[in-house]
Design a protein around this motif. Structure first.
Motif, PDB file in Angstrom:
ATOM      1  N   ASP A 143     -18.050   2.996  35.054  1.00 46.97           N
ATOM      2  CA  ASP A 143     -16.970   3.168  36.035  1.00 46.97           C
ATOM      3  C   ASP A 143     -16.005   4.268  35.615  1.00 46.97           C
ATOM      4  OD1 ASP A 143     -17.770   0.976  37.762  1.00 46.97           O
ATOM      5  OD2 ASP A 143     -17.143  -0.332  36.118  1.00 46.97           O
ATOM      6  N   ALA A 144     -15.806   4.425  34.318  1.00 49.95           N
ATOM      7  CA  ALA A 144     -14.927   5.473  33.791  1.00 49.95           C
ATOM      8  C   ALA A 144     -15.356   5.764  32.366  1.00 49.95           C
ATOM      9  CB  ALA A 144     -13.462   5.039  33.825  1.00 49.95           C
ATOM     10  N   ALA A 145     -14.999   6.950  31.888  1.00 47.41           N
ATOM     11  CA  ALA A 145     -15.404   7.330  30.536  1.00 47.41           C
ATOM     12  C   ALA A 145     -14.392   8.278  29.934  1.00 47.41           C
ATOM     13  CB  ALA A 145     -16.788   7.984  30.545  1.00 47.41           C
ATOM     14  N   LEU A 146     -14.283   8.231  28.613  1.00 47.94           N
ATOM     15  CA  LEU A 146     -13.551   9.244  27.864  1.00 47.94           C
ATOM     16  C   LEU A 146     -14.541  10.351  27.525  1.00 47.94           C
ATOM     17  CD1 LEU A 146     -11.414   7.028  25.466  1.00 47.94           C
ATOM     18  CD2 LEU A 146     -10.661   8.219  27.519  1.00 47.94           C
ATOM     19  N   THR A 147     -14.255  11.563  27.960  1.00 47.58           N
ATOM     20  CA  THR A 147     -15.126  12.709  27.718  1.00 47.58           C
ATOM     21  C   THR A 147     -14.327  13.809  27.024  1.00 47.58           C
ATOM     22  OG1 THR A 147     -14.652  13.624  29.911  1.00 47.58           O
ATOM     23  CG2 THR A 147     -16.565  12.171  29.709  1.00 47.58           C
ATOM     24  N   HIS A 148     -14.998  14.831  26.524  1.00 49.75           N
ATOM     25  CA  HIS A 148     -14.274  15.921  25.866  1.00 49.75           C
ATOM     26  C   HIS A 148     -14.939  17.256  26.168  1.00 49.75           C
ATOM     27  CE1 HIS A 148     -17.351  16.481  22.760  1.00 49.75           C
ATOM     28  NE2 HIS A 148     -17.352  15.187  22.547  1.00 49.75           N
ATOM     29  N   ASP A 149     -14.173  18.322  25.987  1.00 53.51           N
ATOM     30  CA  ASP A 149     -14.701  19.672  26.059  1.00 53.51           C
ATOM     31  C   ASP A 149     -13.857  20.570  25.161  1.00 53.51           C
ATOM     32  OD1 ASP A 149     -13.037  21.600  28.342  1.00 53.51           O
ATOM     33  OD2 ASP A 149     -12.538  19.480  28.202  1.00 53.51           O
ATOM     34  N   TYR A 150     -14.325  21.801  24.977  1.00 53.42           N
ATOM     35  CA  TYR A 150     -13.699  22.727  24.037  1.00 53.42           C
ATOM     36  C   TYR A 150     -13.505  24.089  24.703  1.00 53.42           C
ATOM     37  CZ  TYR A 150     -15.437  19.191  20.791  1.00 53.42           C
ATOM     38  OH  TYR A 150     -15.708  18.009  20.167  1.00 53.42           O
ATOM     39  N   ASP A 151     -12.544  24.852  24.177  1.00 53.53           N
ATOM     40  CA  ASP A 151     -12.292  26.192  24.710  1.00 53.53           C
ATOM     41  C   ASP A 151     -13.563  27.025  24.798  1.00 53.53           C
ATOM     42  OD1 ASP A 151      -9.616  25.821  25.061  1.00 53.53           O
ATOM     43  OD2 ASP A 151      -8.993  26.870  23.246  1.00 53.53           O
ATOM     44  N   LEU A 152     -14.348  27.025  23.727  1.00 52.60           N
ATOM     45  CA  LEU A 152     -15.523  27.886  23.670  1.00 52.60           C
ATOM     46  C   LEU A 152     -16.763  27.243  24.296  1.00 52.60           C
ATOM     47  CD1 LEU A 152     -15.073  29.346  20.072  1.00 52.60           C
ATOM     48  CD2 LEU A 152     -14.428  30.354  22.252  1.00 52.60           C
ATOM     49  N   VAL A 153     -16.652  25.978  24.707  1.00 53.85           N
ATOM     50  CA  VAL A 153     -17.759  25.293  25.381  1.00 53.85           C
ATOM     51  C   VAL A 153     -17.184  24.555  26.589  1.00 53.85           C
ATOM     52  CG1 VAL A 153     -19.791  23.827  25.081  1.00 53.85           C
ATOM     53  CG2 VAL A 153     -18.777  24.934  23.103  1.00 53.85           C
ATOM     54  N   PRO A 154     -16.719  25.296  27.595  1.00 50.70           N
ATOM     55  CA  PRO A 154     -16.141  24.627  28.761  1.00 50.70           C
ATOM     56  C   PRO A 154     -17.213  23.864  29.531  1.00 50.70           C
ATOM     57  CG  PRO A 154     -16.404  26.964  29.191  1.00 50.70           C
ATOM     58  CD  PRO A 154     -16.735  26.761  27.738  1.00 50.70           C
ATOM     59  N   VAL A 155     -16.830  22.716  30.060  1.00 54.83           N
ATOM     60  CA  VAL A 155     -17.752  21.908  30.851  1.00 54.83           C
ATOM     61  C   VAL A 155     -17.569  22.281  32.322  1.00 54.83           C
ATOM     62  CG1 VAL A 155     -18.354  19.567  31.560  1.00 54.83           C
ATOM     63  CG2 VAL A 155     -17.719  20.025  29.183  1.00 54.83           C
ATOM     64  N   PRO A 156     -18.618  22.720  33.003  1.00 57.30           N
ATOM     65  CA  PRO A 156     -18.465  23.116  34.406  1.00 57.30           C
ATOM     66  C   PRO A 156     -18.061  21.934  35.278  1.00 57.30           C
ATOM     67  CG  PRO A 156     -20.786  23.013  33.786  1.00 57.30           C
ATOM     68  CD  PRO A 156     -20.001  22.858  32.520  1.00 57.30           C
ATOM     69  N   GLU A 157     -17.339  22.229  36.328  1.00 59.91           N
ATOM     70  CA  GLU A 157     -16.929  21.176  37.255  1.00 59.91           C
ATOM     71  C   GLU A 157     -18.154  20.538  37.884  1.00 59.91           C
ATOM     72  OE1 GLU A 157     -14.068  20.513  41.185  1.00 59.91           O
ATOM     73  OE2 GLU A 157     -14.195  22.465  40.213  1.00 59.91           O
ATOM     74  N   HIS A 158     -18.153  19.227  37.950  1.00 54.32           N
ATOM     75  CA  HIS A 158     -19.278  18.477  38.497  1.00 54.32           C
ATOM     76  C   HIS A 158     -18.867  17.907  39.848  1.00 54.32           C
ATOM     77  CE1 HIS A 158     -22.554  15.667  38.922  1.00 54.32           C
ATOM     78  NE2 HIS A 158     -23.066  16.011  37.757  1.00 54.32           N
ATOM     79  N   PRO A 159     -19.643  18.134  40.907  1.00 53.66           N
ATOM     80  CA  PRO A 159     -19.211  17.680  42.230  1.00 53.66           C
ATOM     81  C   PRO A 159     -19.151  16.165  42.396  1.00 53.66           C
ATOM     82  CG  PRO A 159     -21.439  18.581  42.321  1.00 53.66           C
ATOM     83  CD  PRO A 159     -20.891  18.914  40.971  1.00 53.66           C
ATOM     84  N   ALA A 160     -19.803  15.414  41.500  1.00 53.56           N
ATOM     85  CA  ALA A 160     -19.822  13.962  41.649  1.00 53.56           C
ATOM     86  C   ALA A 160     -18.733  13.254  40.863  1.00 53.56           C
ATOM     87  CB  ALA A 160     -21.187  13.415  41.224  1.00 53.56           C
ATOM     88  N   HIS A 200     -27.228  20.264  20.092  1.00 53.92           N
ATOM     89  CA  HIS A 200     -27.213  19.646  21.417  1.00 53.92           C
ATOM     90  C   HIS A 200     -25.928  18.858  21.662  1.00 53.92           C
ATOM     91  CE1 HIS A 200     -27.839  15.547  19.908  1.00 53.92           C
ATOM     92  NE2 HIS A 200     -28.720  16.046  19.083  1.00 53.92           N
ATOM     93  N   ASN A 201     -25.186  18.591  20.581  1.00 50.96           N
ATOM     94  CA  ASN A 201     -23.908  17.892  20.691  1.00 50.96           C
ATOM     95  C   ASN A 201     -22.815  18.913  20.995  1.00 50.96           C
ATOM     96  OD1 ASN A 201     -21.260  17.057  19.334  1.00 50.96           O
ATOM     97  ND2 ASN A 201     -22.388  15.119  19.354  1.00 50.96           N
ATOM     98  N   LEU A 202     -21.889  18.573  21.908  1.00 54.56           N
ATOM     99  CA  LEU A 202     -20.852  19.525  22.306  1.00 54.56           C
ATOM    100  C   LEU A 202     -20.040  20.022  21.120  1.00 54.56           C
ATOM    101  CD1 LEU A 202     -19.312  18.211  25.667  1.00 54.56           C
ATOM    102  CD2 LEU A 202     -20.532  20.360  25.269  1.00 54.56           C
ATOM    103  N   CYS A 203     -19.674  19.121  20.206  1.00 53.25           N
ATOM    104  CA  CYS A 203     -18.869  19.545  19.067  1.00 53.25           C
ATOM    105  C   CYS A 203     -19.672  20.456  18.142  1.00 53.25           C
ATOM    106  CB  CYS A 203     -18.349  18.340  18.298  1.00 53.25           C
ATOM    107  SG  CYS A 203     -17.126  18.780  17.046  1.00 53.25           S
ATOM    108  N   GLY A 204     -20.950  20.142  17.956  1.00 52.82           N
ATOM    109  CA  GLY A 204     -21.793  20.995  17.135  1.00 52.82           C
ATOM    110  C   GLY A 204     -21.935  22.383  17.732  1.00 52.82           C
ATOM    111  N   LEU A 205     -22.074  22.440  19.059  1.00 52.32           N
ATOM    112  CA  LEU A 205     -22.170  23.737  19.724  1.00 52.32           C
ATOM    113  C   LEU A 205     -20.852  24.489  19.623  1.00 52.32           C
ATOM    114  CD1 LEU A 205     -23.722  25.732  21.454  1.00 52.32           C
ATOM    115  CD2 LEU A 205     -23.104  24.381  23.481  1.00 52.32           C
ATOM    116  N   ALA A 206     -19.726  23.783  19.796  1.00 45.93           N
ATOM    117  CA  ALA A 206     -18.415  24.422  19.681  1.00 45.93           C
ATOM    118  C   ALA A 206     -18.209  24.990  18.276  1.00 45.93           C
ATOM    119  CB  ALA A 206     -17.313  23.420  20.009  1.00 45.93           C
ATOM    120  N   ALA A 207     -18.645  24.250  17.255  1.00 47.53           N
ATOM    121  CA  ALA A 207     -18.490  24.722  15.874  1.00 47.53           C
ATOM    122  C   ALA A 207     -19.264  26.021  15.653  1.00 47.53           C
ATOM    123  CB  ALA A 207     -18.967  23.649  14.901  1.00 47.53           C
ATOM    124  N   ARG A 208     -20.466  26.084  16.189  1.00 41.46           N
ATOM    125  CA  ARG A 208     -21.254  27.316  16.055  1.00 41.46           C
ATOM    126  C   ARG A 208     -20.559  28.487  16.771  1.00 41.46           C
ATOM    127  NH1 ARG A 208     -24.404  23.086  15.439  1.00 41.46           N
ATOM    128  NH2 ARG A 208     -26.382  23.207  14.283  1.00 41.46           N
TER     129      ARG A 208
END
Length: 302
Positions: A143-160, A200-208
């Motif tokens: 129903d709801a979730a805590l999610t995260h994103d980073y400056d260098l790995v922005p998460v695109p807007e999702h229509p759903a 494949h993990n967002l934080c791992g990708l952001a670190a790279r």
């Protein structure tokens, strides 16, 4: 009249790409998904799918219908939220997702507040990578979730789904000594070993991406997606790590943290249209209070 359940199946096919994946996600059999989509095509009066062997893809009309389905499903979420607001008291199950560091640093306090203020809610938590959490939200598993994103790995807007940022903080360099060049803290360790999450993990990708922005490819000695493990390895002199502030709530002795000019954001994410649902609003309020407590704690030391 187009059937809402079949529209949802078509939308999931647009995201997941195969009938088998849709069936697995929504607990249907592949043959049932195919039958429902065939009925939807007859209802629509135009071809919605192009079949090539065992694979299918949406036609132009199918893609247009998916766009309308997004708005229809968001409208239904809004209708359910309005009906829930008309009832007295919050009851039922609230299924929540969170990535590990948020589940550890923010979620317990939020759950305590929700349980105290809304005892009729049954709270259920699942650990999710943010990318998988969005899929689970869309399919109705959360129903709801805590999610995260980073400056260098922005998460695109999702229509759903839609998100509200509740915490913004600097990414941190964790090292066993202070950087030699305070103006280029990450570059100070360009020849050293690194402890990073998997790509494949967002934080791992952001670190790279942070290392690449500093002008080098990191020499990765250890890979772990668990921040306490990464910090323990840093303390043992095994290399440097990059992590958000939420991941550094329990700092081992001998680890130096250096804030970077890259930010990480934590958001409350839910299905589009559900933001006014009283249970979702209560969860968001509880998370905001937990964030205030977390920030007050970090100001006085980790």
């Amino acid at each position: 009249m187009l059937d809402v359940h079949r529209l949802r199946l078509l939308r999931e096919l647009a995201y997941r790409g195969t009938i088998a994946a849709v069936a697995q996600a929504l607990a249907y059999t592949p043959s049932a998904v195919s039958q429902h989509l065939s009925v939807l095509e007859r209802e629509a009066g135009v071809p919605l799918l192009e079949r090539t062997g065992r694979r299918v893809r949406l036609t132009a009309a199918g893609r247009v219908l998916v766009e309308h389905a997004e708005r229809v499903l968001a409208g239904l979420e809004g209708a359910e939220a309005a009906l829930a607001a008309a009832r007295h008291g919050l009851t039922g199950t609230l299924r929540l997702g969170a990535f590990p560091s948020a589940a550890r640093a923010l979620l317990p306090a939020a759950l305590v507040a929700l349980g105290r203020d809304h005892p009729g809610l049954e709270l259920m938590v699942e650990e999710h990578d943010p990318a998988h959490a969005v899929e689970a939200l869309r399919a109705g598993g959360l129903d709801a979730a805590l999610t995260h994103d980073y400056d260098l790995v922005p998460v695109p807007e999702h229509p759903a789904v839609e998100s509200t940022v509740v915490l913004t903080e600097a990414m941190l360099l964790a090292s066993s000594r202070a950087p030699a060049d305070p103006a280029d803290p990450v570059g100070s360790f360009r020849t050293g070993d690194w402890i990073l999450g998997k790509e494949h993990n967002l934080c791992g990708l952001a670190a790279r991406r942070i290392c690449e922005a500093a002008g080098f490819q990191p020499r990765i000695r250890h890979q772990t997606d668990d921040f306490p493990t990464a910090l323990a390895l840093v303390a043992a002199g095994q290399g440097q790590a990059l992590l958000p502030g939420l991941g550094a709530t329990h700092l081992p002795a001998g680890v130096v943290l250096t804030p970077l000019a890259v930010t990480a954001r934590v958001s409350v994410t839910h299905r589009r249209g559900a933001g006014t649902h009283p249970a979702i609003a209560a969860f968001q309020a509880a998370v905001r209070q937990a964030v205030e407590t977390y920030l007050a704690t970090t100001r006085t030391g980790r």
